[in-house]
Design an enzyme around this catalytic site. Sequence first.
Site, mmCIF file in Angstrom:
data_model
loop_
_atom_site.group_PDB
_atom_site.id
_atom_site.type_symbol
_atom_site.label_atom_id
_atom_site.label_comp_id
_atom_site.label_asym_id
_atom_site.label_seq_id
_atom_site.Cartn_x
_atom_site.Cartn_y
_atom_site.Cartn_z
ATOM 1 N N SER A 194 49.424 35.773 38.448
ATOM 2 C CA SER A 194 48.312 35.346 37.592
ATOM 3 C C SER A 194 47.234 36.416 37.533
ATOM 4 O O SER A 194 47.077 37.210 38.461
ATOM 5 C CB SER A 194 47.698 34.055 38.133
ATOM 6 O OG SER A 194 46.918 34.309 39.293
ATOM 7 N N ASP A 195 46.502 36.436 36.432
ATOM 8 C CA ASP A 195 45.244 37.167 36.422
ATOM 9 C C ASP A 195 44.317 36.461 37.417
ATOM 10 O O ASP A 195 44.578 35.336 37.848
ATOM 11 C CB ASP A 195 44.649 37.184 35.007
ATOM 12 C CG ASP A 195 43.711 38.361 34.795
ATOM 13 O OD1 ASP A 195 43.218 38.930 35.792
ATOM 14 O OD2 ASP A 195 43.454 38.708 33.629
ATOM 15 N N TRP A 196 43.219 37.110 37.787
ATOM 16 C CA TRP A 196 42.344 36.589 38.845
ATOM 17 C C TRP A 196 41.721 35.264 38.392
ATOM 18 O O TRP A 196 40.850 35.227 37.543
ATOM 19 C CB TRP A 196 41.250 37.604 39.156
ATOM 20 C CG TRP A 196 40.514 37.297 40.406
ATOM 21 C CD1 TRP A 196 39.390 36.554 40.530
ATOM 22 C CD2 TRP A 196 40.860 37.723 41.728
ATOM 23 N NE1 TRP A 196 39.006 36.479 41.838
ATOM 24 C CE2 TRP A 196 39.888 37.196 42.604
ATOM 25 C CE3 TRP A 196 41.893 38.492 42.252
ATOM 26 C CZ2 TRP A 196 39.919 37.420 43.982
ATOM 27 C CZ3 TRP A 196 41.926 38.723 43.619
ATOM 28 C CH2 TRP A 196 40.941 38.199 44.475
ATOM 29 N N GLY A 197 42.219 34.167 38.965
ATOM 30 C CA GLY A 197 41.703 32.853 38.595
ATOM 31 C C GLY A 197 42.291 32.286 37.320
ATOM 32 O O GLY A 197 41.778 31.305 36.779
#
Length: 687
Positions: A262-265
């Site tokens: 995932s991208d951050w968050g």
Amino acid sequence: MRNGRLVLAAVLGLTLATPATAVADAQPWRDARQSPDRRAAELVAAMTLDEKISQLHLQPDAEHQRFVPPIPRLGVPGFRIANGPAGMGPADDKPQKPATALPATMALASTFDTGLARRYGRLIGDETRALAHNVSEGPDINIARVPRNGRTFEGMGEDPVLVGAMGAADIRGIQENGTIAEVKHYAANNQETQRQSIDEHIDERTLNEIYLPHFEQAVTEGHAGSVMCAYPKINGVFTCENPALLQDKLRDDWGFKGFVQSDWGAAHSTVGSANAGMNLEMIDGTWYGEKMKQAVLAGQVSEQRVDELLVPRFRTMFTFGQFDHPPVLTPLPTAQHDAAARQFAERGMVLLRNDHAQLPLDDRAVKSIALIGPFATKAKTGGGGSSAVIPTSTVDPLPGLRQRVPGAAVTLDDGSDPARAAALARTADVSVVMVGDNEAEGKDRPSLALDGNQDALVTAVAVANPHTVVVVKSGGPVLMPWASSVPAILQAWYPGQQDGAAVAGVLFGDVNPSAKLPVTFPAADADTPANTAAQFPGVNGVATYSEGLQVGYRWFDAQGRTPLFPFGHGLSYTTFAFSGLSVHTTGDGATATFTVRNTGHRAGAEVAQLYLGFPAAAGEPPRQLKGFSRVELAPGQSRRVTIELDARDFSVWDTAGHAWRPVRGEFTVQVGDSSRSLPLQAPFTRR
């Protein structure tokens, strides 16, 4: 005595195991003779549930950010992730370690040179490994739908054919020495303003023809080890829990064997993300930590599914040798990489305008230079945000010019006072004005106009000195209301840490420009495809991609709009001519052959571009890039160039059949040096 022991062992039927053999027997996944698939399966089978869950998410601590801790009991090494895509950016180091700040990937795309892209990637991969990290988060290959996007500089332009070819080559380079490339942001991550919540409404045909083909190429040709799922929703579903993207497209259709991070968050669920196939949560376990354990214990996620999430990352690590030979901290070859960074920057600069052969400058004739502007005071090493690299060194514009022309007087003015700058310009043989922008992750630009007094500065200096060269250091298109008033414009993008040396080399002709624009430069803010609030940034949380297939130059062509500088445009210090186009059927595709000749007086390189026009009934934009070839030629030399087209090039996405459908009828093959300069045309019929 040694032979006696062997005889005794044979008589007693014993095995004298070495320590390594004993470990391999107890932990068979350490046996490098086995396949990565088998090793990964054996490892996961030996893990407890808690150990498995510990490997599904990052665990930041005081010293590490993008980090999955090791499991010493099982010989699992720590897993470190570094930002890209223009050098090793922020990772888990505190403080961040310096690395080579390369020119922005938009500059790389401008070269239209896949061989150079592979070298660029190789440098990043080598430095990522040398700085003891496993993954480089790059390249960023999102299409430049909205030039105002704050991360335009990180991408590779507006055309999926160009982006796919350059991105795949970059990935192959990154991965040559055991670093995992993580192509991002999958998919259609086209704004920063509402990136974490926006719901992008994209029709099926547009999604498959514009926003997915280059990701497919990154997987099928680049063999990317990892894919980063993006923040936005697409048609109501967040990408990190979107089975149509992560399972149906990525794994089933394209055969992806790596892991999705995932991208951050960007993860928003436990069960949904797990079932869709997101393998690694890039944050501290919000969804894949304790919530995952509870989901398993409650029977919402099977432990078998957890195993299936772990195997792809471990398999990729085994494939890249990261278990057997983990990356360790190693000194960087800074001198060698400085030279490479300079070449990448020089090759990526686009000569947009050069009236009356203003460039190259003659170092024998130029005795005084007025170096002016806010981007003349220090090297523009890159954009802001997660891609920012701390450079190992820098060459600022002033020392760069002084080193190149030691016999000339070079005087610097920051351009804060246009009148003062104009006065300086009047006293100099040549004025070099450096303007630009400061793009960054987390914010979009309010306009394509240069901020502050930069337009007024260029105008004032151009009036004061007719020998004015403007060097633009921007991450994407900018407006140039003064373009017709200056004789020469050099688009330098973000040149990286060798800024001063590279710009000086191009201005004085040590390097003959050969780059082309990978993105259209409009004449006005309104002259962009997504120019309404509903399209960008969206209304009530929804961005409607109503422009459909008309992205970038496709829109300009379909709307009959004239850009300031078209996609594919770029001048040289020599001239070229095209002739002799012939197109022949080859199976389900075609072969186009033509001649490129250097008609000037110095060696140079031309980028021959092939565009295809579909039958009107197909409903496609007027023309689309389908191939390109960079050709280096001596003065007077000519070369016959061949570009192959396959069945996919003649196909459109069929929404009824949810698949590519070949188109029959009358096509037009066009060849030239930009999307608006196509001197060769040939009809071609597919029956």
